[in-house]
Design an enzyme around this catalytic site. Structure first.
Site, PDB file in Angstrom:
ATOM      1  N   LYS A  93       2.887  -0.577  15.066  1.00  0.00           N
ATOM      2  CA  LYS A  93       3.225   0.804  14.716  1.00  0.00           C
ATOM      3  C   LYS A  93       2.507   1.837  15.592  1.00  0.00           C
ATOM      4  CE  LYS A  93       4.537   0.081   9.932  1.00  0.00           C
ATOM      5  NZ  LYS A  93       4.379   0.443   8.534  1.00  0.00           N
TER       6      LYS A  93
ATOM      7  N   ALA B  84      -8.157   2.635   5.418  1.00  0.00           N
ATOM      8  CA  ALA B  84      -8.095   3.629   6.494  1.00  0.00           C
ATOM      9  C   ALA B  84      -7.344   3.068   7.695  1.00  0.00           C
ATOM     10  CB  ALA B  84      -9.512   4.057   6.891  1.00  0.00           C
TER      11      ALA B  84
HETATM   12  P1  NAP Z   1      -4.136  -2.271   8.555  1.00  0.00           P
HETATM   13  O1  NAP Z   1      -3.821  -1.244   9.577  1.00  0.00           O
HETATM   14  O2  NAP Z   1      -4.546  -3.624   8.978  1.00  0.00           O
HETATM   15  O3  NAP Z   1      -5.295  -1.654   7.608  1.00  0.00           O
HETATM   16  C1  NAP Z   1      -5.861  -2.385   6.554  1.00  0.00           C
HETATM   17  C2  NAP Z   1      -6.906  -1.555   5.822  1.00  0.00           C
HETATM   18  O4  NAP Z   1      -7.323  -2.303   4.695  1.00  0.00           O
HETATM   19  C3  NAP Z   1      -8.126  -1.242   6.649  1.00  0.00           C
HETATM   20  O5  NAP Z   1      -8.624   0.017   6.253  1.00  0.00           O
HETATM   21  C4  NAP Z   1      -9.093  -2.366   6.265  1.00  0.00           C
HETATM   22  O6  NAP Z   1     -10.439  -1.994   6.305  1.00  0.00           O
HETATM   23  C5  NAP Z   1      -8.735  -2.569   4.816  1.00  0.00           C
HETATM   24  N1  NAP Z   1      -8.997  -3.942   4.416  1.00  0.00           N
HETATM   25  C6  NAP Z   1      -8.486  -5.074   4.956  1.00  0.00           C
HETATM   26  N2  NAP Z   1      -8.962  -6.148   4.316  1.00  0.00           N
HETATM   27  C7  NAP Z   1      -9.805  -5.698   3.365  1.00  0.00           C
HETATM   28  C8  NAP Z   1     -10.628  -6.336   2.392  1.00  0.00           C
HETATM   29  N3  NAP Z   1     -10.651  -7.658   2.290  1.00  0.00           N
HETATM   30  N4  NAP Z   1     -11.367  -5.567   1.573  1.00  0.00           N
HETATM   31  C9  NAP Z   1     -11.344  -4.224   1.676  1.00  0.00           C
HETATM   32  N5  NAP Z   1     -10.592  -3.556   2.592  1.00  0.00           N
HETATM   33  C10 NAP Z   1      -9.838  -4.292   3.413  1.00  0.00           C
HETATM   34  O7  NAP Z   1      -2.883  -2.502   7.573  1.00  0.00           O
HETATM   35  P2  NAP Z   1      -1.788  -1.434   7.112  1.00  0.00           P
HETATM   36  O8  NAP Z   1      -0.636  -1.448   8.043  1.00  0.00           O
HETATM   37  O9  NAP Z   1      -2.448  -0.141   6.861  1.00  0.00           O
HETATM   38  O10 NAP Z   1      -1.257  -2.087   5.746  1.00  0.00           O
HETATM   39  C11 NAP Z   1      -2.094  -2.153   4.592  1.00  0.00           C
HETATM   40  C12 NAP Z   1      -1.278  -2.699   3.427  1.00  0.00           C
HETATM   41  O11 NAP Z   1      -0.221  -1.800   3.092  1.00  0.00           O
HETATM   42  C13 NAP Z   1      -0.623  -4.050   3.729  1.00  0.00           C
HETATM   43  O12 NAP Z   1      -0.950  -4.946   2.717  1.00  0.00           O
HETATM   44  C14 NAP Z   1       0.865  -3.797   3.706  1.00  0.00           C
HETATM   45  O13 NAP Z   1       1.558  -4.838   3.046  1.00  0.00           O
HETATM   46  C15 NAP Z   1       0.976  -2.532   2.863  1.00  0.00           C
HETATM   47  N6  NAP Z   1       2.162  -1.743   3.332  1.00  0.00           N
HETATM   48  C16 NAP Z   1       3.177  -1.546   2.454  1.00  0.00           C
HETATM   49  C17 NAP Z   1       4.310  -0.831   2.857  1.00  0.00           C
HETATM   50  C18 NAP Z   1       5.453  -0.642   1.899  1.00  0.00           C
HETATM   51  O14 NAP Z   1       6.583  -0.335   2.341  1.00  0.00           O
HETATM   52  N7  NAP Z   1       5.224  -0.790   0.612  1.00  0.00           N
HETATM   53  C19 NAP Z   1       4.403  -0.297   4.149  1.00  0.00           C
HETATM   54  C20 NAP Z   1       3.329  -0.530   5.023  1.00  0.00           C
HETATM   55  C21 NAP Z   1       2.202  -1.253   4.589  1.00  0.00           C
HETATM   56  P3  NAP Z   1     -11.313  -2.042   7.652  1.00  0.00           P
HETATM   57  O15 NAP Z   1     -11.108  -0.704   8.307  1.00  0.00           O
HETATM   58  O16 NAP Z   1     -12.700  -2.232   7.159  1.00  0.00           O
HETATM   59  O17 NAP Z   1     -10.805  -3.179   8.469  1.00  0.00           O
END
Ligand code: NAP
Length: 463
Positions: free
Chosen positions: A269, A327
């Site tokens: 993205k 974040a």
């Molecule tokens: P990302 O860019 O990888 O960001 C993940 C975030 O979660 C980071 O802030 C990370 O913290 C934190 N994190 C990861 N593992 C963790 C843990 N074990 N404990 C605490 N914090 C943790 O991912 P993203 O694209 O933002 O997506 C995040 C979630 O949103 C995914 O599960 C995805 O399925 C969901 N999502 C849903 C939709 C929808 O249409 N419903 C759309 C997009 C995403 P750090 O900064 O410390 O690494």
């Protein structure tokens, strides 16, 4: 035979080229503007002058809704494609050809034609302004497009016939793209559909492709949803998986087969922004992430619909106090949505520096995880993957929630996450990640096709 529908701004040649194509194909030709004049008994400038543009649009809607369903060539008025109801009718069982031309050429072609003005601007400025305002609708109206600036109507008609008969890609490009798809984890029936579309001797050159770009993306609900919508709206499209660790490979293959566009997911993205020619100013540029790409007339245009999917279920929470957990990529879209609703936002993240940086970008607060209980938020949004299958953790304990809170989990696999389950037990209002998917997909489909799909339809199809 499918209808052939011409769209584009006035002066791009829709009527002349449409008539020539109809003659060559031995099909009847309908100009919707001429049909409006015939049915209303008045000229279009008179309708605009006496009753205004709104009444003209109502006539136009009525005429478009009653067009023959097949075996016809149609030329539409320049603004017809702005209306999603028109788009739903025009796109059904049709191949849509967008004609374009540069501003000076359009101006010269329009100088001596009696056309109602659309603004109070001088002609060249009016053309530039209105074409710009309608650009998304024009992209959405195009299965194929052709620039008529330097061509006569006769040559343009020949080009259109070539597009209809052969499509855009060469056999070598399609064979190469098929090899790319074979390296992904595409289910066997979907791969066989792609083989038919791309390399079968009986292939339909008018079938267009769309897909999801990600790695991994095999779990995505988008192929099921889109292919069902294509059947529902009779669109000659197929939606597939562009799954590869290399974004360049994905983009190259998509462009080789003249894909209409891509839905973009993890991990591309942000990376895709560098490959985009034009980015939607308001959301994608500020959020710093693109989840929708349209390929149009040699250009790549990027949008973000995630933030709209997060904003819509929260509109009744305007001005409330919110905590955002996470974040990462989707968290940026969430902060954009929450601040757009004037919420007081605090970001909490496992790596506090990232929460701080995101908060600085959007002018909101950040805090450490153990500060959650003091903040007493009205709204909690989870943008971490905690709780996503196969993980079974909740980012918050049940004791940290109270029934006045609205808890919104962006994770959508499983549909009821451990956080949502805990929040329901406490009595909170809950919003699931499926809701984001439904809303963002609706916005994305609108960007691709200009059709406004009812929410209920998308919900049924992803259930
Ligand atoms: P990302 O860019 O990888 O960001 C993940 C975030 O979660 C980071 O802030 C990370 O913290 C934190 N994190 C990861 N593992 C963790 C843990 N074990 N404990 C605490 N914090 C943790 O991912 P993203 O694209 O933002 O997506 C995040 C979630 O949103 C995914 O599960 C995805 O399925 C969901 N999502 C849903 C939709 C929808 O249409 N419903 C759309 C997009 C995403 P750090 O900064 O410390 O690494």
């Amino acid at each position: 035979m499918r209808r052939i529908v011409f769209s584009g701004f006035r002066g791009t040649g829709k009527t002349e080229v449409g008539q020539l194509v109809a003659r060559q194909m031995n099909l009847p030709f309908i100009d919707t503007d001429a049909l409006i004049e015939e049915r209303s008994g008045r000229s279009i400038p008179d309708i605009f002058h006496e009753e205004g543009e709104e009444r003209f649009r109502a006539w136009e809607r009525e005429v478009i809704a009653t067009l023959p369903a097949d075996n016809v060539v149609v030329s539409t008025g320049g603004g017809a494609v702005i209306d999603p109801v028109n788009m739903e009718h025009l796109r059904r069982n049709s191949v849509c050809v967008l004609l374009t031309a540069d501003i000076e050429t359009i101006k010269q072609r329009l100088l001596h034609k009696p056309r109602p003005p659309l603004t109070h601007l001088p002609l060249a400025e009016e053309i530039a302004e209105v074409v710009y305002q309608r650009r998304q609708a024009y992209h959405a109206s195009a299965d194929f497009s052709l620039d008529t600036t330097a061509t006569s109507p006769e040559v343009a008609a020949q080009h259109v016939l070539q597009l209809l008969n052969n499509g855009v890609s060469t056999p070598e490009q399609r064979t190469h793209a098929l090899a790319f798809f074979r390296t992904g984890r595409i289910p066997a029936p979907a791969l066989s559909t792609l083989e038919n579309i791309l390399t079968s001797p009986s292939r339909d050159p008018q079938t267009r492709i769309l897909g999801i770009a990600g790695y991994p993306c095999a779990h995505s609900l988008s192929p099921r949803l889109y292919n069902a919508l294509f059947r529902r709206y009779q669109l000659n499209y197929h939606y597939t998986w562009f799954e590869d660790p290399e974004l360049d490979e994905i983009l190259h293959s998509a462009q080789e087969i003249d894909a209409k566009g891509l839905s973009v997911t993890i991990p591309f993205k942000t990376a895709i922004i560098d490959q985009i020619d034009e980015i939607e100013e308001h959301a994608a540029e500020q959020i710093g992430a693109v989840n929708t790409v349209v390929f149009s007339r040699g250009s790549t245009i990027g949008y973000n619909t995630d933030w709209l999917g997060i904003r819509k279920p929260l509109v009744s929470k305007k001005g409330k106090k919110a905590v955002l957990l996470g974040a990462g990529g989707v968290a940026a879209a969430a902060v954009y949505a929450l601040t757009d609703l004037d919420m007081e936002v605090t970001i909490i993240n496992r790596t506090p520096e990232k929460a701080h940086a995101l908060a600085e970008r959007f002018g909101c607060a950040s805090a450490t995880w153990d500060a959650f209980d003091q903040i007493k938020p009205d709204v909690v949004v989870n943008a971490t993957p905690l709780g996503m299958q196969p993980d079974t953790q909740s980012p918050l304990k049940k004791e940290q929630l109270n029934k006045e809170m609205t808890v919104f989990d962006l994770v959508y696999t499983p549909p009821v996450t451990p956080l949502v389950e805990a929040a329901r037990q406490v009595g909170c209002q809950t919003i699931t990640g499926t809701e984001v998917f439904v809303q963002q997909a609706r916005e994305q489909f609108y960007i691709f096709f200009g059709i406004d799909v009812p929410e209920t339809v998308i919900r049924e199809l992803v259930a």
